[in-house]
Structures are given as structure tokens and as C-alpha cells.
Motif scaffolding. Structure first.
Motif, PDB file in Angstrom:
ATOM      1  N   ASN A 162      -3.422   5.791   7.489  1.00  0.00           N
ATOM      2  CA  ASN A 162      -3.592   4.606   6.545  1.00  0.00           C
ATOM      3  C   ASN A 162      -3.475   2.934   7.408  1.00  0.00           C
ATOM      4  O   ASN A 162      -2.884   2.697   8.340  1.00  0.00           O
ATOM      5  N   THR A 163      -5.011   2.819   7.441  1.00  0.00           N
ATOM      6  CA  THR A 163      -5.149   1.153   7.851  1.00  0.00           C
ATOM      7  C   THR A 163      -5.196  -0.200   6.993  1.00  0.00           C
ATOM      8  O   THR A 163      -5.162  -1.387   7.651  1.00  0.00           O
ATOM      9  N   LYS A 164      -4.265   0.028   6.016  1.00  0.00           N
ATOM     10  CA  LYS A 164      -4.055  -1.054   5.307  1.00  0.00           C
ATOM     11  C   LYS A 164      -2.701  -1.950   5.746  1.00  0.00           C
ATOM     12  O   LYS A 164      -1.884  -0.766   6.460  1.00  0.00           O
ATOM     13  N   PRO A 175       0.992  -1.451   0.268  1.00  0.00           N
ATOM     14  CA  PRO A 175      -0.041  -0.045   0.036  1.00  0.00           C
ATOM     15  C   PRO A 175       1.071   1.351  -0.176  1.00  0.00           C
ATOM     16  O   PRO A 175       2.151   1.399  -0.152  1.00  0.00           O
ATOM     17  N   GLY A 232       1.061  -0.942   5.055  1.00  0.00           N
ATOM     18  CA  GLY A 232       0.957   0.594   5.041  1.00  0.00           C
ATOM     19  C   GLY A 232       2.254   1.674   4.871  1.00  0.00           C
ATOM     20  O   GLY A 232       1.400   3.445   4.065  1.00  0.00           O
ATOM     21  N   ALA A 248      -6.238  -0.890  14.509  1.00  0.00           N
ATOM     22  CA  ALA A 248      -6.603  -0.074  13.389  1.00  0.00           C
ATOM     23  C   ALA A 248      -7.559   1.111  13.548  1.00  0.00           C
ATOM     24  O   ALA A 248      -7.725   2.424  12.983  1.00  0.00           O
ATOM     25  N   ASP A 259      -4.563 -10.944  -1.143  1.00  0.00           N
ATOM     26  CA  ASP A 259      -4.498  -9.979  -2.066  1.00  0.00           C
ATOM     27  C   ASP A 259      -5.202 -11.475  -3.655  1.00  0.00           C
ATOM     28  O   ASP A 259      -5.560 -12.734  -3.523  1.00  0.00           O
ATOM     29  N   TRP A 315      -2.302 -13.030   2.379  1.00  0.00           N
ATOM     30  CA  TRP A 315      -2.652 -11.268   3.039  1.00  0.00           C
ATOM     31  C   TRP A 315      -4.197 -10.911   2.268  1.00  0.00           C
ATOM     32  O   TRP A 315      -4.438 -10.096   1.722  1.00  0.00           O
ATOM     33  N   ASP A 349      -7.132   5.001  12.696  1.00  0.00           N
ATOM     34  CA  ASP A 349      -8.578   5.802  12.105  1.00  0.00           C
ATOM     35  C   ASP A 349      -8.633   7.031  12.879  1.00  0.00           C
ATOM     36  O   ASP A 349      -9.202   7.588  12.242  1.00  0.00           O
TER      37      ASP A 349
END
Length: 372
Positions: free
Chosen positions: A237-239, A9, A242, A228, A99, A97, A232
Motif C-alpha cells: 500500500n502506497t497511501k 486507508p 496505510g 513509494a 481529502d 491531506w 510498490d
């Protein structure tokens, strides 16, 4: 050729943290990019001759970095960072992950394994050289573990701890979250590599720790969910991964060491000793972060992860010492010193990483002051 490049990310800090991503010398940056392209090559082992130019250029820099990091008395910092980033890119293939499945085409690549083994051989020898192994072998392992845990559960405050508690700004706190998210957003995942095998009390205790890390199977209660929420709260960024470019090599080394000890069952005692320290000492570190957040007047959502960990890790530390480390010392009396080695190594590497994080926080705060 299908491009299955593993994409991380965005690496820039979101929110109001203005710190730029870390930079690396061109030779290391270029070599890492070559490695990413090799990693993305479909059926890498079968295609290695077709990408021989890239491989040779990468391998030349890899050799230079190993010499600069582990054979040079100064230990070039950029070489450390390059090697730990490469190692992590290989190790992360051991986790899923969620993905593109093609990202895992090379997860059992012999070429990648050879790169990993080359780095690990030099790196682990360098790390172990920090310890007097003969002295550790002569210790009463159970006594040593008990005494260490008794001290580390509530250690005196270090200058860095006082800095975090009493001086760190909100800018610094956000930077702390960015770096800590590297582990915090995948909380407990590496434990899965160690839980299989013959059923016994030690295994069941490890499963209990794992289940609590995973919120007993409920995503809203999983520890990473609380982390997270802290990110937030600041619009960050919470990925997962990141903020990869912000992570110091000392933190990456802790992660890569965990991968090593969970994947090699011969290191099970070292792993168990390391996890014992991690769980015993965790609450003391989290109290520093919680105290800082409270001083800054932050919301409950911006500090909830620390409170959760303080409560649960106090329990996990007792479990790990009483129900894992000490029973293992009884079961493996001739190898029990490896539990102490794992404990001491986790503490040494963790302290080194913590100093690097505080150093990075101070740099970000100074940069923020200078930009006003």
C-alpha cells in the motif's frame, strides 16, 4: 448531521506479509472509536452537549490511560499506544491531506485542544523526567553538540543494527517498510510549520533542507516518491497512513513530539537540536537498511530511498550543525542548553522507537516461520 469522519486507508499489510494488525484491549479500542466519532461531529464545540455521553465515556478512559502510562511505574504499553494514537489523530489536522475539506471542520476545536493539552502535559513531564536538566544547563552547548555529532555520524554497530544487516529476512524487510512508510510517505511535511518569520541565515538553511526533502519542487524527486517506489516494488500500500495500525507507540511518540516542537515556537531550540541529531544520525541507520536490502538481493527500486537519504543527509547533518545549531547557540547563550536537550531527546526517543521496530520485525518473522 453531515458525517465527516476522517478515514484512514486500509490498515492490513498488502503483499505477502501475513502479519495481522495490532490489537488493543477492548476499553481502549472502544474509547478510540468514540473519539473518532467525536472528531467527525460537525461543529463539535457547539454540539458537545448533544454528544456528552460519548465525550464522558472517552474522557474516563483517557484519564485511566494517562494514569496507566505516566503515573504507573510499569507504564502500561496499551495505554501508551492509545494515548499516542489519540494525540496523532488530533495533530494530523495540522497537515493537509488533499481529502474531503469537511475533515478539517474541527481543526481549531477547543475540545480537541483540551484533549491534546491533557495528554501532552502528562506525557511531556514523563519524557523530560528521563533527563538531568540541571546537568544539561551546565554544559558548554557548542562543545556538547559538536562532540555528540562527531560520535553519532558513525556510531559502532549495536546488536539490533547487526540483526538488521545480517539476519533480517525479506518478510522482516517488508514489515520495516510498512512501519517506516508512516513517516516516509509524508517526508518533511512538518518542517513547513517552522519556516516562517524573520529572514536570517538559520532560516535559509532550514529552507534548503526542506527544499531538498521536497525534491526542489519536483514530485518525481521528492523523497516520499522514492519511498513509494520501494513499497510498490513489493505490491504494498502506497497511501499515506496505510499501515497506521502497525506503528508502535514509540514511533508515534516521535511523530507527536515533532508536531509539538514545530507548533510551539518557544521550543524552537529544542526542535533545531532534534533535527540536527536526526540529520546527523540518519545515514548510519539508512546504511543498516541498505546493507540488508543488498544482502537480500533486492532490486534498486526496493532500496533507492535509503541511498538517496545517505547522500543527502550527510550534507544536511553538516548544515544543521554548522549553520543552524552552533549559530543558534551563539545567539541564545543562556538558552543554548535547550539545543542539547532537543538533540539528546531526539536520540533517546529515536533509539526507543528503533528497538520497538526491531522487536516488531522479530515477531513478524517468528509468526511467518510458525505458519510454514
Amino acid at each position: 448531521m453531515q458525517n465527516n469522519l476522517v478515514m484512514f486507508p486500509s490498515l492490513k499489510v498488502a503483499g505477502n506479509n501475513s502479519h495481522a494488525t495490532q490489537t488493543k484491549p477492548t476499553k481502549y479500542n472502544y474509547a478510540e472509536q468514540l473519539f473518532i466519532e467525536l472528531l467527525a461531529t460537525e461543529n463539535l464545540d457547539e454540539q458537545i452537549e448533544n454528544v456528552a455521553g460519548k465525550a464522558k465515556a472517552f474522557e474516563q478512559t483517557l484519564s485511566i490511560a494517562i494514569h496507566a502510562a505516566y503515573e504507573n511505574s510499569c507504564g502500561e504499553q496499551d495505554a501508551h499506544l492509545f494515548l499516542q494514537r489519540i494525540l496523532y489523530r488530533i495533530n494530523r489536522l495540522n497537515l493537509f491531506w488533499y481529502d474531503d475539506l469537511r475533515h478539517y471542520d474541527n481543526e481549531r476545536s477547543l475540545y480537541l485542544s483540551s484533549c491534546r493539552n491533557q495528554i501532552e502535559a502528562a506525557w511531556q513531564a514523563w519524557e523530560l523526567a528521563q533527563f538531568d536538566l540541571l546537568k544539561l544547563q551546565k554544559l558548554n552547548a557548542k562543545q556538547a553538540l559538536t562532540e555528540r555529532a562527531s560520535f553519532d555520524v558513525d556510531p559502532p554497530l549495536s546488536p539490533d543494527s547487526r540483526y538488521l544487516r545480517e539476519e533480517m529476512s525479506e518478510v522482516g524487510y517488508r514489515h520495516l517498510l510498512a512501519i517506516a512508510s508512516f513517516d516516509g510517505l509524508v517526508e518533511g511535511s512538518r518542517m513547513t510549520n517552522i519556516l516562517g518569520g524573520a529572514a536570517n541565515e538559520v532560516q535559509c538553511t532550514l529552507v534548503r533542507v526542506f527544499l531538498e526533502e521536497y525534491g526542489n519542487g519536483r514530485l518525481p524527486r521528492k523523497h516520499s516518491t522514492f519511498f513509494a517506489q520501494m513499497l510498490d516494488e513489493f505490491g504494498m500500500n502506497t497511501k499515506p497512513e496505510g499501515y497506521f495500525d502497525l506503528v508502535p507507540w514509540e514511533v508515534l511518540a516521535c511523530d507527536n513530539h515533532n508536531f509539538l516542537t514545530t507548533q510551539r515556537k518557544r521550543y524552537f531550540l529544542r526542535y533545531s537540536g532534534a533535527l540536527t541529531y536526526f540529520e546527523v544520525a540518519g545515514p548510519a541507520a539508512y546504511r543498516n537498511y541498505l546493507t540488508a536490502a543488498q544482502r537480500l538481493g533486492l532490486s534498486q527500486a526496493a532500496m533507492g530511498y535509503w541511498e538517496l537519504h545517505i547522500k543527502e543527509d550527510e550534507r544536511h547533518g553538516r548544515w544543521m550543525l554548522d549553520d543552524v545549531a552552533l549559530p543558534l547557540a551563539d545567539k541564545y547563550p543562556h538558552d543554548a542548553w535547550e539545543l542539547v536537550l532537543g538533540y539528546d531527546q531526539e536520540k533517546f526517543m529515536g533509539d526507543r522507537a528503533a528497538k520497538a521496530v526491531v522487536r516488531s520485525i522479530r515477531e513478524v518473522e517468528q509468526a511467518a516461520l510458525g505458519s510454514r
